[in-house]
Every structure is written in C-alpha cells, then in structure tokens.
Design a protein around this motif. Structure first.
Motif, PDB file in Angstrom:
ATOM      1  N   TYR A  56       0.873  -1.176   0.000  1.00 50.03           N
ATOM      2  CA  TYR A  56       0.000   0.000   0.000  1.00 50.03           C
ATOM      3  C   TYR A  56       0.912   1.229   0.000  1.00 50.03           C
ATOM      4  N   ARG A  57       0.498   2.251  -0.798  1.00 48.73           N
ATOM      5  CA  ARG A  57       1.366   3.431  -0.913  1.00 48.73           C
ATOM      6  C   ARG A  57       0.511   4.691  -1.079  1.00 48.73           C
ATOM      7  N   VAL A  58       0.857   5.729  -0.311  1.00 45.49           N
ATOM      8  CA  VAL A  58       0.278   7.052  -0.468  1.00 45.49           C
ATOM      9  C   VAL A  58       1.409   8.068  -0.350  1.00 45.49           C
ATOM     10  N   ALA A  59       1.443   9.029  -1.266  1.00 43.42           N
ATOM     11  CA  ALA A  59       2.566   9.967  -1.293  1.00 43.42           C
ATOM     12  C   ALA A  59       2.114  11.301  -1.855  1.00 43.42           C
ATOM     13  N   GLY A  60       2.857  12.335  -1.525  1.00 45.88           N
ATOM     14  CA  GLY A  60       2.662  13.672  -2.074  1.00 45.88           C
ATOM     15  C   GLY A  60       3.963  14.188  -2.661  1.00 45.88           C
ATOM     16  N   THR A  61       3.870  14.936  -3.749  1.00 47.93           N
ATOM     17  CA  THR A  61       5.060  15.449  -4.441  1.00 47.93           C
ATOM     18  C   THR A  61       4.915  16.946  -4.665  1.00 47.93           C
ATOM     19  N   VAL A  62       5.977  17.670  -4.368  1.00 48.78           N
ATOM     20  CA  VAL A  62       6.046  19.102  -4.639  1.00 48.78           C
ATOM     21  C   VAL A  62       7.199  19.331  -5.599  1.00 48.78           C
ATOM     22  N   SER A  63       6.889  20.011  -6.714  1.00 51.25           N
ATOM     23  CA  SER A  63       7.911  20.258  -7.729  1.00 51.25           C
ATOM     24  C   SER A  63       7.883  21.730  -8.112  1.00 51.25           C
ATOM     25  N   TRP A  64       9.068  22.311  -8.238  1.00 46.49           N
ATOM     26  CA  TRP A  64       9.156  23.741  -8.544  1.00 46.49           C
ATOM     27  C   TRP A  64      10.355  23.985  -9.435  1.00 46.49           C
ATOM     28  N   GLU A  65      10.152  24.812 -10.473  1.00 49.38           N
ATOM     29  CA  GLU A  65      11.237  25.197 -11.367  1.00 49.38           C
ATOM     30  C   GLU A  65      11.540  26.679 -11.178  1.00 49.38           C
ATOM     31  N   PRO A  66      12.637  27.034 -10.493  1.00 49.70           N
ATOM     32  CA  PRO A  66      12.990  28.450 -10.339  1.00 49.70           C
ATOM     33  C   PRO A  66      13.256  29.094 -11.702  1.00 49.70           C
ATOM     34  N   ASP A  67      12.795  30.316 -11.842  1.00 47.79           N
ATOM     35  CA  ASP A  67      12.947  31.026 -13.114  1.00 47.79           C
ATOM     36  C   ASP A  67      14.298  31.744 -13.133  1.00 47.79           C
ATOM     37  N   LEU A  68      15.379  30.948 -13.223  1.00 53.49           N
ATOM     38  CA  LEU A  68      16.728  31.518 -13.151  1.00 53.49           C
ATOM     39  C   LEU A  68      17.065  32.389 -14.344  1.00 53.49           C
ATOM     40  N   TRP A  69      16.577  32.039 -15.534  1.00 54.63           N
ATOM     41  CA  TRP A  69      16.987  32.740 -16.762  1.00 54.63           C
ATOM     42  C   TRP A  69      15.876  33.613 -17.354  1.00 54.63           C
ATOM     43  N   GLY A  70      14.769  33.690 -16.669  1.00 54.50           N
ATOM     44  CA  GLY A  70      13.713  34.590 -17.120  1.00 54.50           C
ATOM     45  C   GLY A  70      12.771  34.008 -18.161  1.00 54.50           C
ATOM     46  N   ARG A  71      12.822  32.696 -18.368  1.00 57.58           N
ATOM     47  CA  ARG A  71      11.934  32.111 -19.373  1.00 57.58           C
ATOM     48  C   ARG A  71      10.470  32.339 -19.010  1.00 57.58           C
ATOM     49  N   ILE A  72      10.132  32.093 -17.740  1.00 59.02           N
ATOM     50  CA  ILE A  72       8.735  32.268 -17.326  1.00 59.02           C
ATOM     51  C   ILE A  72       8.355  33.741 -17.353  1.00 59.02           C
ATOM     52  N   ARG A  73       9.299  34.593 -16.909  1.00 61.62           N
ATOM     53  CA  ARG A  73       8.994  36.026 -16.929  1.00 61.62           C
ATOM     54  C   ARG A  73       8.756  36.532 -18.338  1.00 61.62           C
ATOM     55  N   ARG A  74       9.545  36.065 -19.292  1.00 56.34           N
ATOM     56  CA  ARG A  74       9.340  36.474 -20.669  1.00 56.34           C
ATOM     57  C   ARG A  74       8.028  35.900 -21.223  1.00 56.34           C
ATOM     58  N   THR A  75       7.680  34.693 -20.815  1.00 58.05           N
ATOM     59  CA  THR A  75       6.419  34.108 -21.250  1.00 58.05           C
ATOM     60  C   THR A  75       5.237  34.908 -20.718  1.00 58.05           C
ATOM     61  N   VAL A  76       5.309  35.276 -19.443  1.00 59.53           N
ATOM     62  CA  VAL A  76       4.250  36.094 -18.853  1.00 59.53           C
ATOM     63  C   VAL A  76       4.204  37.464 -19.523  1.00 59.53           C
TER      64      VAL A  76
ATOM     65  N   ASN B 189      17.798  23.882 -17.134  1.00 55.22           N
ATOM     66  CA  ASN B 189      16.608  24.028 -16.308  1.00 55.22           C
ATOM     67  C   ASN B 189      16.860  23.371 -14.953  1.00 55.22           C
ATOM     68  N   LEU B 190      16.559  24.078 -13.901  1.00 55.66           N
ATOM     69  CA  LEU B 190      16.706  23.568 -12.547  1.00 55.66           C
ATOM     70  C   LEU B 190      15.326  23.247 -11.991  1.00 55.66           C
ATOM     71  N   THR B 191      15.177  22.032 -11.486  1.00 59.31           N
ATOM     72  CA  THR B 191      13.899  21.613 -10.902  1.00 59.31           C
ATOM     73  C   THR B 191      14.146  21.098  -9.492  1.00 59.31           C
ATOM     74  N   LEU B 192      13.401  21.614  -8.525  1.00 54.95           N
ATOM     75  CA  LEU B 192      13.460  21.160  -7.132  1.00 54.95           C
ATOM     76  C   LEU B 192      12.254  20.272  -6.867  1.00 54.95           C
ATOM     77  N   THR B 193      12.512  19.098  -6.353  1.00 54.63           N
ATOM     78  CA  THR B 193      11.442  18.125  -6.114  1.00 54.63           C
ATOM     79  C   THR B 193      11.529  17.607  -4.692  1.00 54.63           C
ATOM     80  N   ALA B 194      10.399  17.544  -4.032  1.00 49.17           N
ATOM     81  CA  ALA B 194      10.297  16.953  -2.685  1.00 49.17           C
ATOM     82  C   ALA B 194       9.131  15.974  -2.692  1.00 49.17           C
ATOM     83  N   GLU B 195       9.369  14.824  -2.075  1.00 44.47           N
ATOM     84  CA  GLU B 195       8.331  13.797  -2.045  1.00 44.47           C
ATOM     85  C   GLU B 195       8.295  13.174  -0.656  1.00 44.47           C
ATOM     86  N   GLY B 196       7.134  12.849  -0.193  1.00 42.61           N
ATOM     87  CA  GLY B 196       6.978  12.189   1.109  1.00 42.61           C
ATOM     88  C   GLY B 196       5.689  11.405   1.153  1.00 42.61           C
ATOM     89  N   GLY B 197       5.662  10.356   2.004  1.00 43.99           N
ATOM     90  CA  GLY B 197       4.450   9.568   2.098  1.00 43.99           C
ATOM     91  C   GLY B 197       4.630   8.341   2.975  1.00 43.99           C
TER      92      GLY B 197
END
Length: 467
Positions: free
Chosen positions: A124-144, A306-314
C-alpha cells in the motif's frame, strides 16, 4: 536537514536575483508629421479641449440611433466573439503566471506481485510530491510578458471590433434614412406625375395636346415608379443588414420610416501623434510587437539549463493496518539539472524564427499607423469636399426648381410641348436626389472620420508597462 534548508534558501536567493535573457522592449519609432495635411476648416484640438467621447454617436443627437447603439453592444455576435477571445487571453495569462508557483501532486495505490522464490507480496502506498522550477533565466517572466502583451492586444482588438460595428451601424442607419427621404420625394413626384398624365390626357381630349405629350407623361410616370421600387428594395436590404448587426433575424426587425434632421457635428481631428493612443488597431499592433519581442527571450532561454526542485513524502507498507504508521514513512528531496547538449541547430533556428517574427510585427505596426494616417486624411478630404459640393448642389437645386416653375408656366400657356417639361422635371428630380445623397454622404463621412480617429477610445495600457 540544516543543509537542505541552507540549500533551499540559496536557491531562492538565486531565483530572486536571476537574470532575464532576451532584449528589453522599446516601442518602434515612426514618423507621424506635425499635423494633418487636409485639416483646413476643421477644429484643431487644444491642450485643454475635450476629446471625442466614447459615446460619439450622441454628437448626432438622434434618439433612434442612440437606442440602436445600446442594443448592438449587447446582441452583436461579432462583439461576443471577440469578448470570448479576450476572456481566453485572460486565462492564458493566468496559466503562464501559474508557472511561478510550485506544483503539488498526490497519489495513492495498491500493488500485488509475486515470484516463484519469494511468493506473493503486496504494498500500500500514499505519497505527495512538490515540484518547482525556479525562473533563473527569465523564461517564465518572458512568457508572462508575452501573454500580458497578448492580453492587452486582445483588449484593443475588442475595442476596435466594437468601434467597427458601431461605425457600420451608424453608416447603415444614415444611408437608410437617406433612402427614406428619397422615397418621400418619390411619393410626391409620382403623385405629381399622375396629375400631369391626367392633365395631358384631358388636353389631348380637348384637342390642345398631341399624343406624343401623353406618351411622354406616361413614360415619365413609369420611370419614376421603377426608381421608387428600386429604392424600396435597397432600403429593405439595409434594414436586413441592420438586423444582423443587432443580432436579430431580419424577419424580427423593422425600422419605421420617419423624417429626421441631423447636422454634421464638429469633430476635433487632433494631432497625428495622438492616433497612437486613440486607435485600438494601432494599440493592438504595438502590443503584438511587445509580445514578439518577449518571445525572443523565451527562445534564448533554451540555451541554459533548467533547474527543478522536487520533494516527495508519504507512507508505504505491506499491510493495511501499518499503512499510515510512522516507521513506514519515507521522503526525498533534491534538485535536478537538465540541459540540451546537441539539437542539430534547433534552438538557434527558434531564436531566428522569433527575431523574424518580431521584425514582421514591427512592419505590421508601422503599416497600421500609416494606414490610420491615410484614413484620417482621406475622410478629412471627404468632409471638406462634400461640404463644398453640397453648397454648389444647393445652388443647382434652387436653379432647377426655378427652371421647373418657368417651364410649367410656359406649358400651361401652350408655348412648349410636354417633352420639354419632362426634360426639366427629370433634371429637377436628379438635383433633389443628389442633394439628399450628399447630405447622407456628409454624415457617413463624419462617422468614418470619428472611427478613423479612434471613436473616443483611449489606450488603457499603463505607462510603466510601455517603458
């Protein structure tokens, strides 16, 4: 754990201080001129003068037109289409802004497996995941930035559509009223021609007129009836066009004929430079340039990792009763870097594509400005010329009426035949129709000039966005 906290704090600091690749936006320049060439005789807007109002149609002081304008904004389907597209652009901007925030996911599952040596096992398994990509180079800012500019462009397109529909409705309305006036003229003319035919037949019976006079009067009457019917057909088509503009089936719309007296209002043309803030199509084209400029930065950001930070627990356990017990919990935390090493020139091609798209939008923007300037100049020419034409046409109409009175007197005195009367009456009728048409042309040209000047619309884009 302390190292993890330090690592996250460092990454957050880097993100806040991250660079934004790509060129910063500057509005394209274009030569506009100091004033309009054909502005003689028209109001030159002063610094404190009132500009065109958003409800510009009230300048014509026509209650029926005012009511139609209120209705068209609610029921016109073209406006409804662009309103939906504007809402779509709002949703796209919110979707782009959501990339600034981490994504949180949850999952739960049950697996049962087995092998010959170990037998059957289950988990049996239950888990949660948090993932975030910091906008180091402005890709998201330019998209917005690009989506924000697209939203502003969509807002301007909606305003331009409203102005176009309102302008079309006003022009159709004034042309229809012109046909109403011509139909009233033909009602009087047909009645006069019937009397003339009866009079000519009586004179023939009395032996003081020829059969040629009777046939000339009959031809004249039937020609007038034909032209009257053609006007009714054209008026019905204009009424159908107005029904569609108002979002109604033609069978459910009718505009009664009534005499109207509308004067051409005074229209402040202003300065050419003011068109950049007044015309919705210019504002939309300029915002499209800003969006294309931001897309260059989005394309250039593909060169960087691209830098991605991931945290998982469960929790996971082999038995249901132990599923959520602390000893069976697990967690993981860590960054991941991803970068394309070789793509055969695809990234460079996308950058070149973005730059070419920007240059294309700049050309569209400049052409839109030039077209706007030409339209204003054209309608200023129209209004100046039509005013002079109407004055000379009024003199011609006065002369035609005087000539008709003299000719009828000569015919009644037996000095001329009826064919001469027909010729003069035809000339007088043409002068009457030309005068009515010129009056409508002036009103329509005034509407076109108001629309070319932006119809009182003002650009809502904040100054800080445009810098």
């Amino acid at each position: 754990m302390e190292r993890a906290k330090w690592f996250l704090a460092t990454l957050l600091s880097l993100t806040m201080a991250g660079c934004t690749v790509g060129p910063d936006y500057t509005e394209p320049g274009i030569e506009l001129g100091q004033q309009y060439e054909n502005q003689q005789g028209w109001v030159r807007a002063q610094p404190n003068a009132a500009a065109l109002r958003a409800d510009w149609w009230t300048l014509f002081d026509d209650p029926v037109l005012n009511g139609l304008m209120d209705e068209v904004l609610v029921n016109n389907q073209t406006i409804a289409q662009f309103e939906a597209q504007y809402q779509q652009a709002q949703a796209l901007l919110r979707e782009s802004e959501a990339q600034f925030f981490p994504s949180v996911n949850a999952n739960a599952g049950f697996t049962r497996s087995g092998s010959g040596a170990e037998g059957v096992s289950q988990q049996y398994r239950v888990a949660g995941t948090v993932s975030w990509e910091p906008d180091l180079w402005g890709r998201i800012r330019r998209t917005v930035e690009a989506e924000s500019a697209q939203l502003q462009a969509s807002e301007a397109e909606l305003a331009g559509t409203r102005l176009s529909v309102q302008s079309t409705l006003a022009q159709t309305y004034f042309r229809l009223r012109s046909f109403d006036a011509e139909l009233r003229l033909y009602e009087q003319t047909v009645e006069a021609y019937r009397r003339s035919l009866q009079t000519t037949e009586n004179r023939l019976n009395a032996g003081v007129a020829a059969q040629l006079d009777v046939e000339s009067a009959r031809v004249q009457l039937n020609n007038a009836l034909t032209q009257q019917q053609a006007l009714r057909r054209q008026r019905a088509q204009l009424e159908n066009a107005m029904a569609v503009l108002l979002g109604k089936p033609p069978s459910q719309f009718s505009l009664p004929s009534e005499p109207v007296s509308v004067a051409v209002p005074s229209i402040p043309a202003g300065l050419p430079s003011e068109l950049l803030q007044r015309r919705p199509d210019i504002a939309s084209a300029e915002r499209q340039v800003a969006a294309a400029n931001a897309q260059i930065g989005v394309a250039q950001s593909a060169w960087f990792p691209n830098l991605t930070l991931t945290a998982e627990g469960g929790y996971r356990a082999g038995q249901w009763a132990q599923w959520l017990s602390a000893p069976f919990s697990f967690w993981s935390l860590g960054p991941a870097l991803a970068m394309t090493i070789f793509d055969g020139g695809a990234r460079e091609a996308r950058i070149e594509q973005a730059r070419a798209g920007y240059e294309a939008q700049v050309a569209v923007y400049r052409q839109t400005v030039l077209t706007a300037l030409r339209e204003v100049e054209d309608y200023l020419v129209d209004l100046n010329s039509l005013a002079r034409e109407q004055q000379s046409q009024q003199r011609a109409l006065d002369a035609a009426r005087a000539s008709l009175r003299l000719t009828l007197n000569q015919y009644n005195a037996g000095l001329i035949d009826y064919l001469s009367v027909v010729q003069v009456e035809t000339t007088a009728l043409a002068a009457e129709r030309a005068s009515l048409s010129l009056s409508a042309d002036r009103l329509i040209a005034a509407v076109q000039l108001i629309a070319a000047l932006g119809g009182g619309w003002q650009q809502p884009i904040p100054a800080e966005v445009r810098e």
